[in-house]
Write a protein that holds these residues in place. Structure first.
Motif, PDB file in Angstrom:
ATOM      1  N   PHE A   1       8.687  73.306  65.425  1.00 58.35           N
ATOM      2  CA  PHE A   1       8.608  74.654  64.864  1.00 58.35           C
ATOM      3  C   PHE A   1       7.222  74.983  64.335  1.00 58.35           C
ATOM      4  CE2 PHE A   1      10.086  71.718  61.625  1.00 58.35           C
ATOM      5  CZ  PHE A   1       9.229  71.973  60.565  1.00 58.35           C
TER       6      PHE A   1
ATOM      7  N   TRP B   1       5.911  80.722  67.284  1.00 58.05           N
ATOM      8  CA  TRP B   1       6.991  81.291  68.089  1.00 58.05           C
ATOM      9  C   TRP B   1       6.480  82.416  68.971  1.00 58.05           C
ATOM     10  CZ3 TRP B   1      11.937  79.255  67.005  1.00 58.05           C
ATOM     11  CH2 TRP B   1      11.991  78.411  65.874  1.00 58.05           C
TER      12      TRP B   1
ATOM     13  N   SER C   1      11.375  79.898  72.943  1.00 55.86           N
ATOM     14  CA  SER C   1      10.439  80.524  72.009  1.00 55.86           C
ATOM     15  C   SER C   1       9.466  79.526  71.401  1.00 55.86           C
ATOM     16  CB  SER C   1      11.205  81.243  70.903  1.00 55.86           C
ATOM     17  OG  SER C   1      12.178  80.380  70.341  1.00 55.86           O
ATOM     18  N   THR C   2       9.784  78.239  71.431  1.00 59.86           N
ATOM     19  CA  THR C   2       8.853  77.175  71.079  1.00 59.86           C
ATOM     20  C   THR C   2       9.413  75.869  71.634  1.00 59.86           C
ATOM     21  OG1 THR C   2       7.468  76.303  69.271  1.00 59.86           O
ATOM     22  CG2 THR C   2       9.820  76.536  68.814  1.00 59.86           C
TER      23      THR C   2
ATOM     24  N   HIS D   1      14.616  72.420  67.195  1.00 62.94           N
ATOM     25  CA  HIS D   1      13.161  72.410  67.000  1.00 62.94           C
ATOM     26  C   HIS D   1      12.726  71.477  65.879  1.00 62.94           C
ATOM     27  CE1 HIS D   1      12.940  75.709  69.824  1.00 62.94           C
ATOM     28  NE2 HIS D   1      13.769  76.423  69.076  1.00 62.94           N
TER      29      HIS D   1
ATOM     30  N   GLN E   1       7.390  75.535  75.093  1.00 59.64           N
ATOM     31  CA  GLN E   1       7.299  76.956  74.777  1.00 59.64           C
ATOM     32  C   GLN E   1       6.931  77.746  76.031  1.00 59.64           C
ATOM     33  OE1 GLN E   1       3.878  78.684  72.458  1.00 59.64           O
ATOM     34  NE2 GLN E   1       5.486  79.045  70.930  1.00 59.64           N
TER      35      GLN E   1
ATOM     36  N   VAL F   1      17.854  82.306  64.965  1.00 56.23           N
ATOM     37  CA  VAL F   1      17.195  81.095  64.475  1.00 56.23           C
ATOM     38  C   VAL F   1      17.852  80.691  63.163  1.00 56.23           C
ATOM     39  CG1 VAL F   1      15.035  80.046  63.724  1.00 56.23           C
ATOM     40  CG2 VAL F   1      15.014  81.712  65.597  1.00 56.23           C
TER      41      VAL F   1
END
Length: 274
Positions: free
Chosen positions: A143, A147, A189-190, A212, A236, A258
């Protein structure tokens, strides 16, 4: 002399209140983030410290890294306790409240408000699967990479909004909806590890959840296709599926959420400001 003492005490009280309002970290901690409902905070602790947010222990990695978040209805003040060598210090974190969009819709057929009894057991099983993977607490720190938008489109639903159907409050929306044509690629997104990949959940249809690290996970719902498998590491921007209208959806869109464990965060607040 007494008057001078009273003035000093008032000044000290004011300083303490100012520190609380500014959410200044206690000794041994540093942090940065969003101290509002739906916000995420990332920090670092000195060796030997234990951290507790409310009643939940906060994991501290070997390098001192920690992370925690605030839910949609988080109270205005949340106690944070830091313990070193058996000695505890508590501070009150001030959490900024937000205003949410509430919609009332009446006159709907009952079947559109409450699921039929025949599918309730299925819903319980699927919800249990989701709850289980959201309790994962792995040491990875993906994380920290930041993002990106998982799909380009129009934001058609926002975090925290809620509908009252036929007078019955429904569960608030805990993510953001992004409208896009069916078949549009959905991207991770990551970085992370896929911990759930289902093609047909009752509510969320095609669903992918990615871990994450340290309790942070992201869910992608209503997918037309799922192109990853459980246990797969993704980068990502890597494709994980396509936009659809599966599950309880009225049109093609991605529902992106999330979490920090079971605490619902606002994904839009994690994205870089444009």
């Amino acid at each position: 002399m007494k008057r001078w003492l009273v003035v000093c005490l008032l000044l000290l009280a004011g300083m303490a209140q100012g520190r609380a309002l500014a959410n200044e970290p206690p000794p041994g901690l540093t942090w940065q983030g969003d101290f509002s409902q739906g916000g995420l905070v990332i920090g670092r602790a000195e060796p030997g410290l234990q951290i507790k947010l409310g009643e939940r222990m906060v994991s501290v990695a070997g390098d001192g890294r920690f992370v925690f978040g605030f839910g949609r209805d988080e109270p205005a003040s949340v106690p944070l306790t830091v313990t070193r060598g058996g000695k505890a210090e508590q501070v009150a974190l001030q959490v900024t409240a937000r205003t949410y969009d509430i919609q009332r819709i009446d006159g709907l057929p009952p079947a559109q408000v409450t699921p039929p009894p025949a599918v309730l057991e299925r819903i319980r099983r699927e919800n249990a699967k989701i709850a289980e993977v959201r309790q994962r607490n792995t040491p990875r720190q993906d994380f920290l990479q930041g993002w990106i938008w998982p799909v380009k489109g129009i934001v058609s639903g926002v975090y925290g909004s809620q509908r009252i159907l036929n007078g019955e409050p429904r569960q608030p929306h805990f993510g953001i909806d992004i409208a896009a044509p069916t078949g549009t690629p959905v991207l991770a997104s990551t970085d992370g590890e896929v911990v759930l990949a289902e093609k047909d959940f009752y509510y969320t249809g095609g669903t992918v959840i990615i871990d994450h690290g340290m309790g942070i996970n992201a869910a992608y719902s209503h997918l037309q296709s799922v192109t990853v498998k459980v246990g797969q590491r993704v980068k990502q921007g890597e494709k994980i599926g396509t936009v659809g209208a599966t599950g309880r959806a009225t049109g093609a869109h991605l529902d992106w959420r999330v979490n920090w464990f079971d605490v619902r965060l606002d994904p839009q607040r994690l994205l870089p400001k444009e």
